[in-house]
Write an enzyme that holds these catalytic residues in place. Structure first.
Site, PDB file in Angstrom:
ATOM      1  N   TYR A  43       8.548   2.859   5.208  1.00 37.29           N
ATOM      2  CA  TYR A  43       8.366   2.404   3.828  1.00 37.29           C
ATOM      3  C   TYR A  43       9.683   1.811   3.333  1.00 37.29           C
ATOM      4  O   TYR A  43      10.264   0.983   4.005  1.00 37.29           O
ATOM      5  CB  TYR A  43       7.848   3.562   2.962  1.00 37.29           C
ATOM      6  CG  TYR A  43       7.250   3.080   1.665  1.00 37.29           C
ATOM      7  CD1 TYR A  43       6.207   2.142   1.660  1.00 37.29           C
ATOM      8  CD2 TYR A  43       7.738   3.525   0.444  1.00 37.29           C
ATOM      9  CE1 TYR A  43       5.666   1.678   0.476  1.00 37.29           C
ATOM     10  CE2 TYR A  43       7.197   3.076  -0.745  1.00 37.29           C
ATOM     11  CZ  TYR A  43       6.178   2.144  -0.728  1.00 37.29           C
ATOM     12  OH  TYR A  43       5.658   1.682  -1.907  1.00 37.29           O
ATOM     13  N   LYS A  98     -20.564   4.096  11.670  1.00 39.43           N
ATOM     14  CA  LYS A  98     -20.298   2.838  12.368  1.00 39.43           C
ATOM     15  C   LYS A  98     -18.810   2.728  12.707  1.00 39.43           C
ATOM     16  O   LYS A  98     -18.431   2.283  13.800  1.00 39.43           O
ATOM     17  CB  LYS A  98     -20.736   1.673  11.485  1.00 39.43           C
ATOM     18  CG  LYS A  98     -20.939   0.349  12.210  1.00 39.43           C
ATOM     19  CD  LYS A  98     -22.105   0.432  13.183  1.00 39.43           C
ATOM     20  CE  LYS A  98     -22.378  -0.883  13.879  1.00 39.43           C
ATOM     21  NZ  LYS A  98     -23.236  -1.778  13.133  1.00 39.43           N
TER      22      LYS A  98
END
Length: 755
Positions: A43, A98
């Site tokens: 970060y 999925k």
């Protein structure tokens, strides 16, 4: 009802989804986030650097972010499975499912997005502005005709693949089945007469795909709930139906089915009658794909005709038209070349790749998933099983090549063979580590004797060894039995496979004399040695290797290790200065750990432990790893102390005085040996990082650890690999798979070259 059917109760399903962490997916960091430095790179301030690079060149987003491996799974819930319009929120379990399938079958990261609108414009605008986040868009469970409009508009405005799986996934797998059904019945696609019942998303996609593959437009009749879609019909028509209107006098499904070669059903239960099936051409092809119940069941068809080839959408019948055979791998190939779209060429390539796999020998992993049922190309096996591990290489490779050939690939693959190796390594890490050995063996092929040559698994392994280009397999057994089994397995040719009958071999007397010279002072008469050569295939194969008539041998499938090892050790000596031992190779979470000794030494003394460490380190280095050896114990550097660990510390002392060229230390607990942070508690430890070779204190500990890793999953265990013998001899575990045997044979061939 087939024994492969899986029954799921409502309560069981709810508990599955709610237990532990609710849902089926989570995010796992792919970079270390342990230290402050890690966080600074992940970060602020480190993250600013790739941000600036991407701002200068957007294409580098594929280099510095996960965009190239992320597919958005998007729905508005208007057509959830067979349950209808449940809304966006209620579709979330399906979309999570999925995403899980994407990860499980092709290592694609799927992120589910549920869009709460039925307005086409709103849906399109929502998705189009999310394009920067993803490498592809998988549309799911959106009702027709809106799904056609949404997909087309998104494909026009987005520069990443947009794919409605309910349409194209079904079409691709159905087309692959049709290819093979035509092959088995002697038909050509351009000649068949096809009837399609249903005019929704999947039916339209099936019609368009098979026509683009060669089925003549005039040979296809499509029907909906009102009957045949014919030229001039006005009732219940739209632009998608009109494109497939037939010039025909048929007005009902019954009319259309007369003389038809093939039928695709994407409609409702019971739509097809016995009379319709009777009226079809010889060897009819019937794909009744309505879910959850087909238009006509395979049992009903079988009662009418014995020459039909049937497929359904259900797992409890042969030939399941299952989208999971397609969409994960299609996106894998498209992502890997950074395709701007998934075009017709890529779909056709996927269909042919799936079809071709069904014609090949089926791996044991697949048979195991189907309760050991033998799957062989024919009327009841025209489509590969969903758990076929070869799909990850065959389909993405074909799709990627088609993308490059059709000009939609933005980052073409230069080395397709290396790409195939990378694909294999995504789901089978073992393959990546064994690939260099495999390549070397192909360049230096060897003759490997398979001692249990009459076993079906061994015959298939020998054929796979031959087909892999590793050299010549030699099956030890009776020729008639082997040919009979090969025919039963559907193996057309054993060309390139030698068969040697121990009792009839021209080398019989020579082998018996060799064995007699070894064993005459151990109580064996000449006739004993002759009997052993004639009747004990392990002995015959071992003498064959010892005499140089084969480069190595494989055995162990049908007998326990001790019996097999005794036969081999009676013929093949240990290497000078070494001891025979077993080394298991565990590969999980991107790291490889060698575990020794998992075969021979019950409670090794200090000298044996030291020698095991030296040999295991040498094998690890030979396989491309710089060894860091941990002498494992229940204690760590004497805490808690017990006399049992004295021999481990003595072994460390022996290694110290031997000036070995690898890192080692002990005694230490296995968690300390493998954990960077725990190792920091012992700054005096000689290991510069986590151990990758574990020398276990006893056979029971080594065997338990390796088998536990193998059975718990989450990784792969290769072996145990026998090392320390003068000639290559690998003893598989009882019940080993074809893949296990081929891996061991390749290792034996590699050892034969390197000594």
């Amino acid at each position: 009802m087939s024994d492969t059917e899986i029954k799921v109760r409502d309560r069981e399903a709810l508990l599955f989804h709610s237990s532990g962490r609710p849902g089926k997916i989570e995010i796992t960091a792919s970079k270390p986030l342990t230290t402050q430095r890690d966080l600074s790179l992940a970060y602020s301030p480190g993250v600013a650097v790739p941000c600036l690079e991407i701002a200068k060149n957007p294409a580098t987003a594929y280099d510095y972010t996960s965009k190239g491996n992320i597919v958005a799974v998007i729905s508005n819930g208007t057509a959830v499975l067979g349950l209808g319009n449940l809304g966006a929120l209620a579709s979330k379990p399906v979309m999570e499912g999925k995403a899980v399938l994407f990860k499980r079958f092709a290592d694609v990261d799927g992120f589910d997005l549920e869009v709460s609108t039925e307005d086409v414009d709103e849906f399109v605008n929502c998705v189009r502005f999310l394009g920067a986040s993803f490498g592809g868009i998988n549309l799911e469970d959106i009702k027709a005709p809106e799904c056609f409009i949404i997909e087309q508009r998104l494909r026009e405005v987005m520069d990443i693949p947009v794919f409605h799986d309910d349409q194209h996934g079904t079409a691709i797998i159905a087309a692959s089945g049709l290819i093979n059904a035509c092959d088995l019945t002697g038909r050509k696609l351009e000649d068949i007469k096809l009837v399609i019942n249903g005019a929704g998303a999947a039916a339209i996609a099936c019609c368009e795909l098979v026509k683009s593959m060669g089925v003549a437009h005039d040979n296809v009749i499509m029907c909906d709930s009102r009957g045949v879609i014919y030229k001039g019909r006005e009732d219940g028509m739209n632009q998608w139906k009109s494109a497939h209107a037939a010039d025909t006098d048929a007005r009902s499904l019954d009319d259309a089915m007369k003389g038809a070669d093939a039928f695709f059903g994407l409609s409702v239960k019971g739509a097809v009658t016995s009379a319709m099936v009777k009226s079809m051409a010889k060897q009819p092809i019937i794909f009744a794909m309505a879910n959850p119940d087909p238009e006509i069941s395979p049992e009903e068809v079988a009662a009418i005709r014995d020459d039909a080839i049937c497929a359904t959408g259900r797992s409890d019948y042969p030939n399941q038209i299952n989208n999971v055979l397609g969409f994960p791998y299609i996106f894998r190939g498209a992502l890997d070349v950074q395709a701007s779209t998934i075009n017709e060429d890529m779909k056709i390539a996927a269909a042919h790749a799936v079809a071709s796999l069904a014609r090949e020998d089926v791996p044991d992993e697949v048979a195991a998933a189907y309760s050991g049922r033998r799957l062989q190309y024919g009327p009841e096996y025209i489509i590969p099983a969903p758990f076929d591990p070869r799909l990850i290489t065959a389909v993405p490779k074909a799709v990627a090549q088609a993308a490059m050939d059709s000009g939609v690939a933005r980052r073409p693959i230069i080395d397709m063979e290396e790409y195939e190796n990378q694909l294999r390594g995504r789901l089978d890490p073992t393959a990546a580590h064994l690939q260099l050995i495999s390549d070397y063996v192909r360049a230096h092929p060897k003759r490997i004797a398979f001692a249990e040559g009459e076993e079906e698994t061994v015959i298939r392994a020998a054929v796979a060894y031959r087909n892999s280009g590793y050299g010549t397999p030699i099956l030890i057994g009776r020729e008639d039995r082997i040919h009979e089994s090969a025919k039963k397995l559907g193996i057309e040719s054993l060309d390139g496979v030698e068969i040697s009958n121990a009792a009839l071999s021209k080398h019989n007397a020579e082998y018996a004399e060799f064995l007699y010279q070894r064993l005459q002072r151990k109580g064996f008469l000449w006739r004993d040695c002759q009997r052993m050569v004639n009747q004990k295939r392990n002995v015959f194969a071992s003498v064959m290797v010892a005499k140089g008539h084969a480069d190595g041998l494989i055995t162990g499938l049908t007998r326990n290790f001790n019996r097999s090892f005794a036969d081999v050790a009676g013929v093949i000596d240990a290497k000078p200065g070494e001891i025979p031992m077993g080394l298991s190779i565990a590969i999980a979470k991107g790291r490889t750990v060698f575990i020794a000794d998992t075969r021979v030494h019950n409670l090794p003394n200090a000298e044996e432990l030291a020698e095991i460490a030296i040999q295991a380190a040498a094998k690890a280095r030979q396989m491309g790893h710089e060894p860091r050896v941990a002498m494992v114990s229940h204690s760590t550097f004497g805490n808690p102390y017990s006399e049992d660990t004295d021999r481990i510390r003595e072994a460390v002392g022996i290694l110290e005085s031997s000036n070995v060229d690898f890192e080692f230390d002990g005694d230490m607990a296995v968690d300390v040996a493998l954990d960077t942070e725990l190792l920091k508690l012992y700054p005096f430890c000689r290991l510069s990082g986590p151990a990758n070779v574990l020398v276990m204190p006893a056979l029971h500990a080594a065997t338990t650890a390796s088998k536990l890793l193998d059975k718990l999953g989450g990784g792969t265990v290769v072996g145990p690999v026998m090392i320390g013998l003068e000639k290559p001899a690998q003893i598989a575990q009882m019940g080993a798979t074809v893949n296990d045997l081929v891996n061991l044979a390749a290792l034996a061939a590699h050892e034969a070259e390197h000594g």
